[in-house]
Motif scaffolding. Sequence first.
Motif, PDB file in Angstrom:
ATOM      1  N   SER A   1      -0.759 -13.348 -22.950  1.00 22.57           N
ATOM      2  CA  SER A   1      -1.686 -12.568 -22.118  1.00 22.57           C
ATOM      3  C   SER A   1      -0.960 -11.929 -20.941  1.00 22.57           C
ATOM      4  N   LEU A   2       0.234 -11.423 -21.172  1.00 20.05           N
ATOM      5  CA  LEU A   2       1.054 -10.909 -20.079  1.00 20.05           C
ATOM      6  C   LEU A   2       1.024  -9.399 -19.985  1.00 20.05           C
ATOM      7  N   GLY A   3       1.475  -8.895 -18.837  1.00 21.10           N
ATOM      8  CA  GLY A   3       1.720  -7.468 -18.699  1.00 21.10           C
ATOM      9  C   GLY A   3       0.463  -6.676 -18.419  1.00 21.10           C
ATOM     10  N   MET A   4      -0.677  -7.351 -18.280  1.00 16.07           N
ATOM     11  CA  MET A   4      -1.898  -6.605 -18.036  1.00 16.07           C
ATOM     12  C   MET A   4      -2.782  -7.294 -17.028  1.00 16.07           C
TER      13      MET A   4
ATOM     14  N   LEU B 118       7.284  -5.076 -17.141  1.00 11.70           N
ATOM     15  CA  LEU B 118       8.464  -4.553 -16.435  1.00 11.70           C
ATOM     16  C   LEU B 118       8.140  -4.349 -14.951  1.00 11.70           C
ATOM     17  N   ILE B 119       6.996  -3.727 -14.692  1.00 11.42           N
ATOM     18  CA  ILE B 119       6.606  -3.461 -13.302  1.00 11.42           C
ATOM     19  C   ILE B 119       6.398  -4.778 -12.541  1.00 11.42           C
ATOM     20  N   ILE B 120       5.762  -5.738 -13.202  1.00 10.49           N
ATOM     21  CA  ILE B 120       5.503  -7.018 -12.542  1.00 10.49           C
ATOM     22  C   ILE B 120       6.811  -7.722 -12.184  1.00 10.49           C
ATOM     23  N   ALA B 121       7.765  -7.708 -13.133  1.00 11.67           N
ATOM     24  CA  ALA B 121       9.052  -8.357 -12.872  1.00 11.67           C
ATOM     25  C   ALA B 121       9.761  -7.674 -11.700  1.00 11.67           C
ATOM     26  N   LEU B 122       9.791  -6.339 -11.712  1.00 10.11           N
ATOM     27  CA  LEU B 122      10.474  -5.608 -10.645  1.00 10.11           C
ATOM     28  C   LEU B 122       9.759  -5.805  -9.308  1.00 10.11           C
ATOM     29  N   PHE B 123       8.444  -5.837  -9.366  1.00  5.08           N
ATOM     30  CA  PHE B 123       7.640  -5.953  -8.146  1.00  5.08           C
ATOM     31  C   PHE B 123       7.985  -7.238  -7.393  1.00  5.08           C
ATOM     32  N   VAL B 124       7.983  -8.352  -8.104  1.00  7.94           N
ATOM     33  CA  VAL B 124       8.282  -9.608  -7.430  1.00  7.94           C
ATOM     34  C   VAL B 124       9.793  -9.762  -7.210  1.00  7.94           C
TER      35      VAL B 124
ATOM     36  N   PRO C  65       0.843  -1.205   0.000  1.00 11.03           N
ATOM     37  CA  PRO C  65       0.000   0.000   0.000  1.00 11.03           C
ATOM     38  C   PRO C  65       0.873   1.249   0.000  1.00 11.03           C
ATOM     39  N   LYS C  66       0.306   2.336  -0.490  1.00 11.51           N
ATOM     40  CA  LYS C  66       0.991   3.630  -0.489  1.00 11.51           C
ATOM     41  C   LYS C  66       2.329   3.610  -1.221  1.00 11.51           C
ATOM     42  N   THR C  67       2.437   2.801  -2.262  1.00 11.53           N
ATOM     43  CA  THR C  67       3.637   2.851  -3.093  1.00 11.53           C
ATOM     44  C   THR C  67       3.176   3.056  -4.524  1.00 11.53           C
ATOM     45  N   LEU C  68       4.139   3.052  -5.428  1.00 11.69           N
ATOM     46  CA  LEU C  68       3.770   3.227  -6.835  1.00 11.69           C
ATOM     47  C   LEU C  68       3.437   1.899  -7.514  1.00 11.69           C
ATOM     48  N   TRP C  69       3.649   0.766  -6.823  1.00 12.36           N
ATOM     49  CA  TRP C  69       3.416  -0.520  -7.478  1.00 12.36           C
ATOM     50  C   TRP C  69       2.008  -0.688  -8.048  1.00 12.36           C
ATOM     51  N   PRO C  70       0.962  -0.198  -7.335  1.00 15.33           N
ATOM     52  CA  PRO C  70      -0.382  -0.409  -7.897  1.00 15.33           C
ATOM     53  C   PRO C  70      -0.543   0.167  -9.300  1.00 15.33           C
ATOM     54  N   LEU C  71       0.364   1.059  -9.715  1.00 10.81           N
ATOM     55  CA  LEU C  71       0.343   1.539 -11.104  1.00 10.81           C
ATOM     56  C   LEU C  71       0.346   0.370 -12.085  1.00 10.81           C
ATOM     57  N   GLY C  72       1.065  -0.700 -11.710  1.00  6.92           N
ATOM     58  CA  GLY C  72       1.107  -1.883 -12.566  1.00  6.92           C
ATOM     59  C   GLY C  72      -0.284  -2.433 -12.806  1.00  6.92           C
ATOM     60  N   GLY C  73      -1.084  -2.469 -11.757  1.00  2.00           N
ATOM     61  CA  GLY C  73      -2.447  -2.971 -11.886  1.00  2.00           C
ATOM     62  C   GLY C  73      -3.319  -2.030 -12.699  1.00  2.00           C
ATOM     63  N   ILE C  74      -3.172  -0.744 -12.444  1.00  2.00           N
ATOM     64  CA  ILE C  74      -3.987   0.234 -13.175  1.00  2.00           C
ATOM     65  C   ILE C  74      -3.658   0.189 -14.670  1.00  2.00           C
ATOM     66  N   LEU C  75      -2.354   0.088 -14.954  1.00  2.00           N
ATOM     67  CA  LEU C  75      -1.924  -0.042 -16.344  1.00  2.00           C
ATOM     68  C   LEU C  75      -2.554  -1.290 -16.977  1.00  2.00           C
ATOM     69  N   GLY C  76      -2.643  -2.353 -16.189  1.00  2.00           N
ATOM     70  CA  GLY C  76      -3.229  -3.595 -16.674  1.00  2.00           C
ATOM     71  C   GLY C  76      -4.697  -3.434 -17.034  1.00  2.00           C
TER      72      GLY C  76
END
Length: 446
Positions: A228-231, A394-400, A81-92
Motif C-alpha cells: 500500500s505504498l506510494g499513494m 520516489l517523491i516520498i523517499a526524496l522528501f524525507v 508550503p509553496k514547494t513542489l512536494w505536495p505533488l506527492g500527496g496529490i499523486l497519492g
Amino acid sequence: MNGREQFATKLGFILAAVGSAVGLGNIWRFSYVAGESGGGAFLLIYIACIFLIGLPVLLAEFTIGRRGQTDAVAAFTSKAPKTLWPLGGILGVLSSFLILSFYGVIAGWVLYFFYSYLTGAAASVPEGGFESFFTDFVGSTAGPIFWQFLFMAVVIGIVYFGVKKGIELSNRIFMPLLAVILIVLAVYSLTLDGAAEGLAFLFSPDWAAFSDPGVYVSAIGQAFFTLSLGMAAMITYSSYLPKTTRLPSAAGNVVLLDTLFAIIAGIVIFPAVYTFAVEPDAGPGLIFIILPEVFNMLGSGGMFFAILFFFLVAVAALSSAISLLEVSVAFAMRKFSWSRKQAALTVGTLVTLLGVPSALSQGGPLGDFLIAGQPFLDFVDMVTDEYTLALGGLIIALFVGWGWKQEEALNEAGLSGSPIGSIWIWFLRIVAPLGIALVILANIFS
Ligand code: PHE
Ligand code: NA
C-alpha cells in the motif's frame, strides 16, 4: 490534536496497517504477476524490492503521516508550503482513486465465487470446467457490475461511519483466520501431483530472466501495490497515531506479515497450476481458475474451505479498500470542508462509476476496447502500479531523505542516535530513489 480521530492502541494501528497491506495484492495479484513474470527470478527481485525500497519508504510514510497529523496532501504542504512536494500527496489521491476503481471489480469476483459456493453452483462444476465458469461470468454485463457495486456499497458504508469502529475489530479476528486457511491449503497443495514442478517454478530462478527489465518493473510495481505504498494510504493511517508509537517496529511487522501472506499464497497456487495444467501466465483470472479446482478436489470438505476462503479474502480486500477510500475521503473532507458522510458518499460513488469500464473489460462488452494494447482494467492496474505508485514512492523517499533535516526525520521516526537510523536515511537518499528511477526509466524506454 484539533479533534481528529485517533487510534486507540498501537495494536489497533498495526492491525489497520496490516489490514491495508494484506489484501487482493497478496493472493490475486501476487499470483498472477509472478505467473506472468516467470516465477523464481521475479520472486527474488520482488523480495529485494520489498526490503531495499519498500521497508524504508514505508517507514518514511509512517513518519510523514504522524508528523503531519492530517491528510496526505496537507502533510506535505504543512511541512513544505509553496514547494513542489505536495505533488506527492496529490499523486497519492489520484492513485488511490484509480486503484480502488478496479480493486472493487476484483473484490466483486471474489464475492461472486463466495456466493457460487454458498448456493452450491460452483461445487457441481466438472473438473477442468472453471476456465469457462470464470470467462462466462466476467464476460457478462450485469454480473461483474452487480458484485462490484455490492462490494463498494459495503466499503462506502464503513467509511461513512468512521475510521476506528470499522477497521480494528474485523482485522483482529479474520486476518489470523485467513493465515490459518492459507497454511492448511499450502500443506494440501504440497501433496498434489504438480507440487514439485510448481515449487520449482516459484523458487528456482531462471537466471536469464534477470536481464529482462520487464521483470524488475513488475517486481517493483507489485512491491508498492502490496505494501500500500506510494499513494499516502499509510501516511493517512499514521496520521491518526499518537506520538508514542514506535514506528520502525510497526513498519517491520507490516512488511514481514505481508510478504509471508504472498509467499504462502504462491505455495498454494503454483503446485495447483501444474496439477491442473493451466498456464501460469493466464493473467488476472489465474486464482479464479485454479483454486476452485483445488476446492472441488477436496470433496464436501472442500465446499466448507471454499466458502471460508472466499469470505476471508473478501474481508481482507475490504480492509484494503477502506484504506484506499480513506485517502481521498480525508483529502476531500479538508479541502472542501465536507463532512465524513458527504465525502464518503460522493467520492465513493465516483470511484465506483469509474470502475464500471474495468468491470466490463474482461471479455465483456468492452473486451475489445484496448488501451496501449491492454483491456481497461489491466491498463489502469499497470499505469498505477508501475508509474504513479512508483513516482509517489520516489517523491516520498526524496522528501524525507533530502527535504527534511536529518535529525528531525530521525527523531520523528524514533531512530535518533541509532545506526539503523543512518542506514535508513541513506536508503531514502540514494538506494530507493535510484532503484525506483532506474525502473521507471527502463519502463518508459522498453
Ligand atoms: N496493499 C493492498 C493489497 O495488497 C492494496 C492496496 C494498495 C491498498 C494501495 C491500499 C493502497 O491488496
Ligand atoms: Na498486500
